[in-house]
Design a protein around this motif. Structure first.
Motif, PDB file in Angstrom:
ATOM      1  N   TYR A   4       0.762  -1.239  -0.082  1.00 40.42           N
ATOM      2  CA  TYR A   4      -0.035   0.178   0.001  1.00 40.42           C
ATOM      3  C   TYR A   4       0.843   1.140  -0.101  1.00 40.42           C
ATOM      4  O   TYR A   4       0.403   2.363  -0.709  1.00 40.42           O
ATOM      5  N   ASP A   5       1.975   1.254   0.610  1.00 43.01           N
ATOM      6  CA  ASP A   5       2.791   2.484   0.727  1.00 43.01           C
ATOM      7  C   ASP A   5       3.340   2.670  -0.490  1.00 43.01           C
ATOM      8  O   ASP A   5       3.839   3.964  -1.038  1.00 43.01           O
ATOM      9  N   GLU A   6       3.984   1.684  -1.235  1.00 40.31           N
ATOM     10  CA  GLU A   6       4.278   1.822  -2.636  1.00 40.31           C
ATOM     11  C   GLU A   6       3.417   2.304  -3.709  1.00 40.31           C
ATOM     12  O   GLU A   6       3.670   3.116  -4.516  1.00 40.31           O
ATOM     13  N   TRP A   7       2.337   1.797  -3.415  1.00 37.50           N
ATOM     14  CA  TRP A   7       1.023   2.286  -4.234  1.00 37.50           C
ATOM     15  C   TRP A   7       0.687   3.789  -4.273  1.00 37.50           C
ATOM     16  O   TRP A   7       0.820   4.464  -4.829  1.00 37.50           O
ATOM     17  N   THR A   8       0.790   4.254  -3.068  1.00 43.43           N
ATOM     18  CA  THR A   8       0.340   5.572  -2.610  1.00 43.43           C
ATOM     19  C   THR A   8       1.525   6.466  -3.046  1.00 43.43           C
ATOM     20  O   THR A   8       1.288   7.849  -3.151  1.00 43.43           O
ATOM     21  N   ALA A   9       2.868   5.740  -2.907  1.00 42.38           N
ATOM     22  CA  ALA A   9       4.020   6.901  -3.338  1.00 42.38           C
ATOM     23  C   ALA A   9       3.941   7.318  -4.598  1.00 42.38           C
ATOM     24  O   ALA A   9       4.337   8.150  -5.133  1.00 42.38           O
ATOM     25  N   SER A  10       3.302   6.295  -5.506  1.00 40.95           N
ATOM     26  CA  SER A  10       3.193   6.586  -6.935  1.00 40.95           C
ATOM     27  C   SER A  10       2.146   7.721  -7.265  1.00 40.95           C
ATOM     28  O   SER A  10       2.163   8.335  -8.370  1.00 40.95           O
ATOM     29  N   GLN A  11       1.250   7.954  -6.287  1.00 35.77           N
ATOM     30  CA  GLN A  11       0.170   9.038  -6.407  1.00 35.77           C
ATOM     31  C   GLN A  11       0.624  10.255  -5.949  1.00 35.77           C
ATOM     32  O   GLN A  11      -0.162  11.341  -6.199  1.00 35.77           O
ATOM     33  N   MET A  12       1.799  10.473  -5.196  1.00 34.07           N
ATOM     34  CA  MET A  12       1.873  11.869  -4.698  1.00 34.07           C
ATOM     35  C   MET A  12       2.163  13.128  -5.304  1.00 34.07           C
ATOM     36  O   MET A  12       1.828  14.032  -4.978  1.00 34.07           O
ATOM     37  N   SER A  13       2.568  12.708  -6.658  1.00 34.57           N
ATOM     38  CA  SER A  13       2.838  13.774  -7.547  1.00 34.57           C
ATOM     39  C   SER A  13       1.672  13.782  -8.554  1.00 34.57           C
ATOM     40  O   SER A  13       1.643  14.669  -9.310  1.00 34.57           O
ATOM     41  N   GLY A  41     -15.044   1.383  -4.921  1.00 40.62           N
ATOM     42  CA  GLY A  41     -16.398   1.708  -4.217  1.00 40.62           C
ATOM     43  C   GLY A  41     -16.006   2.144  -2.981  1.00 40.62           C
ATOM     44  O   GLY A  41     -15.132   2.551  -2.393  1.00 40.62           O
ATOM     45  N   ILE A  42     -17.200   1.960  -1.915  1.00 47.50           N
ATOM     46  CA  ILE A  42     -17.058   2.305  -0.608  1.00 47.50           C
ATOM     47  C   ILE A  42     -16.933   0.809   0.455  1.00 47.50           C
ATOM     48  O   ILE A  42     -17.686  -0.228  -0.033  1.00 47.50           O
ATOM     49  N   PRO A  43     -16.230   0.986   1.351  1.00 49.28           N
ATOM     50  CA  PRO A  43     -15.183   1.827   1.830  1.00 49.28           C
ATOM     51  C   PRO A  43     -13.696   1.239   1.388  1.00 49.28           C
ATOM     52  O   PRO A  43     -12.774   1.351   2.191  1.00 49.28           O
ATOM     53  N   THR A  44     -13.366   1.401   0.159  1.00 43.75           N
ATOM     54  CA  THR A  44     -12.162   1.023  -0.343  1.00 43.75           C
ATOM     55  C   THR A  44     -11.513   1.998  -0.870  1.00 43.75           C
ATOM     56  O   THR A  44     -11.942   3.163  -0.505  1.00 43.75           O
ATOM     57  N   ASN A  45     -10.248   1.955  -1.807  1.00 42.63           N
ATOM     58  CA  ASN A  45      -9.597   2.773  -2.420  1.00 42.63           C
ATOM     59  C   ASN A  45      -8.985   2.357  -3.374  1.00 42.63           C
ATOM     60  O   ASN A  45      -9.294   1.112  -4.014  1.00 42.63           O
ATOM     61  N   SER A  46      -8.077   2.976  -4.187  1.00 43.36           N
ATOM     62  CA  SER A  46      -7.600   2.535  -5.669  1.00 43.36           C
ATOM     63  C   SER A  46      -6.836   1.151  -5.216  1.00 43.36           C
ATOM     64  O   SER A  46      -6.500   0.501  -6.253  1.00 43.36           O
ATOM     65  N   TYR A  47      -6.212   0.985  -4.181  1.00 41.23           N
ATOM     66  CA  TYR A  47      -5.428  -0.250  -4.047  1.00 41.23           C
ATOM     67  C   TYR A  47      -6.211  -1.453  -4.143  1.00 41.23           C
ATOM     68  O   TYR A  47      -5.481  -2.397  -4.140  1.00 41.23           O
ATOM     69  N   LEU A  48      -7.598  -1.275  -4.328  1.00 40.76           N
ATOM     70  CA  LEU A  48      -8.392  -2.360  -4.602  1.00 40.76           C
ATOM     71  C   LEU A  48      -7.814  -3.204  -5.822  1.00 40.76           C
ATOM     72  O   LEU A  48      -7.739  -4.316  -6.037  1.00 40.76           O
ATOM     73  N   TRP A  49      -7.496  -2.282  -6.578  1.00 45.47           N
ATOM     74  CA  TRP A  49      -6.750  -2.950  -8.090  1.00 45.47           C
ATOM     75  C   TRP A  49      -5.475  -3.366  -8.208  1.00 45.47           C
ATOM     76  O   TRP A  49      -4.943  -3.413  -9.298  1.00 45.47           O
TER      77      TRP A  49
END
Length: 278
Positions: A4-13, A41-49
């Motif tokens: 999850y941390d790697e996934w969100t890091a790619s979104q930072m910019s 959807g709810i209560p998820t986020n893009s990491y679902l994919w």
């Protein structure tokens, strides 16, 4: 699979301002080719994919947003998180990214957004994939309604919410849950701001936002890729969509509950690729 941390890091910019209210919408944008958009959807986020999208980045431009109020997107209080609002936010995002047409893949509320976009913007949604999506009067479900009560953020601290959601995801997967998936789903809500945002998102669920859509008017070629053992969004609603959407096909995946993407990732990728290849 990325953490999850790697996934969100790619979104930072990768954020754009959407909806005319200065809301920041986070997204991943990887690969080149025909645009392929995935919405949770709810209560998820893009990491679902996370187990799905990397497999398509060699042949497609893969865009994976967090809905506003979710994940790495804006969570501040005081804005609309309904499906109608999410539809406009995604439309703004795709306009900013200069996407003129796409294949739209939506799960749960993201599928409801896809239904609305396909009905309102047939020029934008060329093909549509709906997975255990909200449709007609199939929603909201009780546990989401309960999170939308005004008392919810007052009576539940972040740790309590985290544990409740973690159990929901563990119990909602077929077999033993992947703890990386569970952690990725609950991480964005692990703060007071997150708890309030989750409650606002839950209170914004409104069945009128899908009952006002006429699926018979959808022009997009449509795949209904459904977890066949879902209690939240039963396969009967997919069967109804197959009857109503002119160019549609239902593929029910056995041994899959609501989180079909997590339960059957290999089969999901296979059927999605077959659909994309025509």
């Amino acid at each position: 699979m990325e953490s999850y941390d790697e996934w969100t890091a790619s979104q930072m910019s990768e954020t754009v301002t959407v909806d005319g209210h200065g809301l920041e919408m986070a997204y991943r944008d990887e690969g080149k080719g025909d645009p392929l958009v995935f919405l949770h959807g709810i209560p998820t986020n893009s990491y679902l994919w996370a187990k799905i999208t990397p497999e398509f980045e060699d042949e497609h431009r893969v865009i994976v947003p967090d809905m506003v109020g979710y994940g790495s997107s804006d969570m501040r209080d005081g804005f609309d998180r309904s499906i109608r609002a999410q539809e406009l936010a995604v439309e703004d995002l795709l306009s900013e990214l200069e996407v003129e047409s796409c294949t739209f893949v939506g799960h749960d509320l993201g599928g409801g957004v896809g239904l609305r976009l396909a009905a309102h913007r047939p020029d934008l949604v060329e093909r549509l994939v709906l997975s255990n999506a909200v449709a007609y009067d199939s929603w909201p479900v009780q546990f989401v309604t309960d999170m939308g009560l005004p008392s919810f953020p007052r009576e539940n601290d972040p740790e309590e919410v985290r544990e409740t959601l973690a159990e929901t995801f563990r119990n909602g997967t077929h077999g033993e849950a992947d703890e990386a998936f569970v952690e990725g789903m609950v991480a964005p809500w692990n703060s007071e701001e997150g708890v309030v945002s989750l409650s606002r998102a839950a209170s914004a669920t409104n069945t009128n936002h899908t009952t006002e859509i006429d699926p018979s008017g959808i022009e997009a070629e449509t795949l209904l890729l459904w977890g066949a053992e879902d209690d939240f969004q039963p396969v009967e609603y997919a069967e109804r969509l197959e009857e109503d959407v002119p160019e549609s096909e239902l593929v029910g995946l056995e041994e899959a509950y609501h989180w079909v993407i997590e339960d059957r990732p290999e089969a999901y990728r296979e059927h999605l690729r077959t659909f994309l290849d025509g």
